[in-house]
Design a protein around this motif. Sequence first.
Motif, mmCIF file in Angstrom:
data_model
loop_
_atom_site.group_PDB
_atom_site.id
_atom_site.type_symbol
_atom_site.label_atom_id
_atom_site.label_comp_id
_atom_site.label_asym_id
_atom_site.label_seq_id
_atom_site.Cartn_x
_atom_site.Cartn_y
_atom_site.Cartn_z
ATOM 1 N N TYR A 64 41.551 37.343 52.399
ATOM 2 C CA TYR A 64 41.596 37.265 50.932
ATOM 3 C C TYR A 64 40.234 37.294 50.262
ATOM 4 C CZ TYR A 64 46.394 35.888 51.809
ATOM 5 O OH TYR A 64 47.690 35.853 52.230
ATOM 6 N N GLY A 65 39.183 36.945 50.965
ATOM 7 C CA GLY A 65 37.853 36.980 50.352
ATOM 8 C C GLY A 65 37.238 35.599 50.222
ATOM 9 N N GLY A 66 36.051 35.595 49.657
ATOM 10 C CA GLY A 66 35.265 34.380 49.585
ATOM 11 C C GLY A 66 35.784 33.325 48.632
ATOM 12 N N LEU A 67 36.406 33.744 47.525
ATOM 13 C CA LEU A 67 36.887 32.754 46.554
ATOM 14 C C LEU A 67 38.030 31.921 47.121
ATOM 15 C CD1 LEU A 67 36.741 34.821 43.257
ATOM 16 C CD2 LEU A 67 35.186 33.045 44.058
ATOM 17 N N TYR A 68 38.920 32.545 47.862
ATOM 18 C CA TYR A 68 40.001 31.792 48.488
ATOM 19 C C TYR A 68 39.464 30.886 49.589
ATOM 20 C CZ TYR A 68 43.469 34.571 46.042
ATOM 21 O OH TYR A 68 44.226 35.151 45.078
#
Length: 102
Positions: A64-68
């Motif tokens: 999902y990426g870094g924010l998740y």
Amino acid sequence: MIIACSLLTSDTTIILPILLFIGIITGIMKKDHLTESILTALIAFIIGSIIAFVISLITVYYTYGGLYAIAVIQYSLFSIIIYTIVGCIGDVIGHYILSELN
């Protein structure tokens, strides 16, 4: 068992009952005194929860990426504490089940 439980279940509502069941199994398997059984369950659930957290963090980051991943990190301490408490409660229940069976 802790790592497999947290990684193989995609539904978050079923993790706590499964961890309670794992705690009961460890309480039945460990045939020592109650304090030794609780101490070993405490150590096992802390280590297992941390390893499962790291693996799920890596999975979330690549999926999902870094924010998740940041959201998972913020929730991690709470989940490790809750998983450890539930595991120790299950261990005590398993110890008493074993004493009733004997």
